[in-house]
Write an enzyme that holds these catalytic residues in place. Sequence first.
Site, PDB file in Angstrom:
ATOM      1  N   SER A 236       1.121 -14.171  -2.514  1.00  0.00           N
ATOM      2  CA  SER A 236      -0.329 -14.375  -2.580  1.00  0.00           C
ATOM      3  C   SER A 236      -0.989 -13.677  -3.758  1.00  0.00           C
ATOM      4  O   SER A 236      -2.085 -14.043  -4.158  1.00  0.00           O
ATOM      5  CB  SER A 236      -0.995 -13.927  -1.280  1.00  0.00           C
ATOM      6  OG  SER A 236      -1.008 -12.525  -1.181  1.00  0.00           O
TER       7      SER A 236
ATOM      8  N   LYS B 210      -4.943  -7.727  -1.455  1.00  0.00           N
ATOM      9  CA  LYS B 210      -5.851  -8.696  -2.086  1.00  0.00           C
ATOM     10  C   LYS B 210      -6.689  -8.016  -3.156  1.00  0.00           C
ATOM     11  O   LYS B 210      -6.799  -6.799  -3.214  1.00  0.00           O
ATOM     12  CB  LYS B 210      -6.795  -9.319  -1.036  1.00  0.00           C
ATOM     13  CG  LYS B 210      -6.102  -9.993   0.125  1.00  0.00           C
ATOM     14  CD  LYS B 210      -5.284 -11.186  -0.284  1.00  0.00           C
ATOM     15  CE  LYS B 210      -4.527 -11.748   0.918  1.00  0.00           C
ATOM     16  NZ  LYS B 210      -3.461 -12.628   0.526  1.00  0.00           N
TER      17      LYS B 210
END
Length: 186
Positions: free
Chosen positions: A48, A91
Amino acid sequence: MDNKNNIDKETEEKSETIEWIKSIATAVVIAILIKSFIFNTTYVLGNSMFPTLQEKDRLFANKVSLYFSNPSRGDIVVLEAPDELKKDYIKRVIGVEGDTVEIRDGNVYLNGDILDEPYLDGDAYTHTYNETRWEIPEGNLFVLGDNRNPGASKDSRVFGYISTDSIKGITGFRYFPINDRFGKVE
């Protein structure tokens, strides 16, 4: 005389054993305190955050700075997953409280201006799912993975903004693998 030497030797051995136990216990307590309050280590599972981070990269996550301020735009953070998986996510912070984030035509806009994202692959297209615009309330952040391919990152496009309380640390240093990627993470 022989009995006295044996007693002295036994006393000395017991004393040395006790000192070893004290040293090990002290080291364990210090390690727990460091891991709980100063920094932690984490590793990357999945893609990701590609190309910035790759599978199995190992990172230090700084906790100390969270005692003094919230993460800033551009920081890469470790956060408690806001879904049922109960694992940590890594993230990038895109928006902070008071910001408006919008995704149009594959581009991310921050407070009306297109966001410069040099960490993305050159032709990256940011896909959207249900929503395309988010106004970030007080005490919250908007986070995205650097891999914007469809389904590559479960982030604020899926679960919305996240509470700053869910942040476990700010990553800034990759310590493994020891190759050309070793060092500061941006």
